[in-house]
Design an enzyme around this catalytic site. Sequence first.
Site, PDB file in Angstrom:
ATOM      1  N   SER A  98      47.283  39.291  38.883  1.00 17.26           N
ATOM      2  CA  SER A  98      47.074  38.064  39.651  1.00 17.26           C
ATOM      3  C   SER A  98      48.035  37.991  40.829  1.00 17.26           C
ATOM      4  CB  SER A  98      47.199  36.848  38.740  1.00 17.26           C
ATOM      5  OG  SER A  98      46.901  35.662  39.455  1.00 17.26           O
ATOM      6  N   ASP A 243      44.005  33.117  44.592  1.00 21.10           N
ATOM      7  CA  ASP A 243      45.013  34.102  44.226  1.00 21.10           C
ATOM      8  C   ASP A 243      44.326  35.449  43.979  1.00 21.10           C
ATOM      9  OD1 ASP A 243      43.785  33.610  41.795  1.00 21.10           O
ATOM     10  OD2 ASP A 243      45.614  33.135  40.710  1.00 21.10           O
ATOM     11  N   ASP A 245      43.267  37.377  41.446  1.00 16.00           N
ATOM     12  CA  ASP A 245      42.090  37.549  40.599  1.00 16.00           C
ATOM     13  C   ASP A 245      41.178  36.320  40.651  1.00 16.00           C
ATOM     14  OD1 ASP A 245      43.941  35.960  39.212  1.00 16.00           O
ATOM     15  OD2 ASP A 245      43.327  36.703  37.247  1.00 16.00           O
ATOM     16  N   ASP A 247      41.153  33.232  39.815  1.00 17.98           N
ATOM     17  CA  ASP A 247      40.910  32.205  38.797  1.00 17.98           C
ATOM     18  C   ASP A 247      41.593  30.887  39.162  1.00 17.98           C
ATOM     19  OD1 ASP A 247      43.501  33.042  38.316  1.00 17.98           O
ATOM     20  OD2 ASP A 247      43.213  33.439  36.185  1.00 17.98           O
TER      21      ASP A 247
END
Length: 459
Positions: A98, A243, A245, A247
């Site tokens: 992330s 961000d 990834d 999520d």
Amino acid sequence: MSELTCFKAYDIRGRLGVDLDEGIAERIGRAFAQVLGARRVVIGRDCRASSEALTEAAVRGLLAAGAEVLDLGLCGTEEMYFATTHFGADGGIEVTASHNPMDYNGMKMVRAGSAPLGAENGLAAIKAAAERAEFGPARQGTRRPAEGARRAYVERCLSFVDIGALRPLKIVVNAGNGAAGPTFDAIAAALVERGAPLEFVRVHHAPDGSFPNGIPNPLLPENQPVTADAVRAAGADLGVAWDGDFDRCFFFDANGRFIDGEYIVGLLAAAFLEKNPGETVIHDPRIIWNTQDMVARAGGQAVQSRTGHAFIKQAMRDAGAIYGGEMSAHHYFRDFVYCDSGMIPWLLVAELIGRRGQGLAALVEARMAAFPSSGEINFRLDDPKAAITRVVAAYERDAEARDEMDGISVSFADWRFNLRSSNTEPVVRLNVESRGDRALVATKVAEIRALLEGGGGGA
């Protein structure tokens, strides 16, 4: 047997070559399948330079355990969450770090039904099995692409909005050179096919694991001007940033102003309750008054949970909650397998702007005035425990309530604060909010800062 230091409370992360490498990733993959009895596992990865090799290693472990591996390739964590349930898999793995530094990587994992995986329901056993590495003879699993996964995911995301309610908007989207770009493009293409009157300005859109424009973490103030400036330069109605990834989803109004996450939580909670009266909404304990007030006004039930995706997801499942939100920009949806998504929130906000005929600034302005907050302030301290003790001692005598669900929250009639100590570094995180008094927030932040850093202050 050496301890694997990459295992955390509800995921895996660590420094490459120190806490995590391909050999460890292969052991984790094998242990994951063995402990969960997983016959079918979904796996995906972000765009970090190390993610492909770590994914290949984890796949080798899964195959040696005899699992059928469905490979998503480059994708967001939420696509793994969705695909785990969509394909009836016994578990899912996303190789991602992330927004962690460049020399880190990790894994986010779920059980069947996309249920959270924590120490008490499998993660500790996976850690122990990976440490022992006593797996017996290798079996021969199979691997194939997860065909149709993104198409099904896009359809699920679009099911959350009435495309007919969208009005013409220009939206700046900043993927931060993370994994969001290709997935966003698939959603945008589907919107165009359905006649959605949206125009997009793409910033740092191409995935690039070297992160030439810095690690994608829009929560950091130093990373926000890129999106803010792009919004103003384009004359856009809205800015969205993700961000690594994707999520987490972050918002900027038409003036380029960053909108703190708790106001988006309240906005989305009220929107869900407008369509689904009486439902339950989950929120984290850091900044709570705006969300609680909006949920109450909308006739819903607000339930507090510990911070962290595993805790929020379990609380949502326990309560059957329709929506959950954290001020850190995680947004969770019952109809998205009780998981967090960074794509669904911006679709919902765009729909709200269309339905209300107001921009994002107008939608949140009154709420920001009614419940001003400090945002999360981090303090790097030599002795966090002693510092927190000083603060609590200064205020608890006159407090109306004290809550230790997550860190320590101390509440008064017109203001409250939450202090949390990081599990992984000597950092204390402070959040302060008030009822309509921004000056009071600033005063109390200054007082608590002095106490944390060893000086005076206090009530």
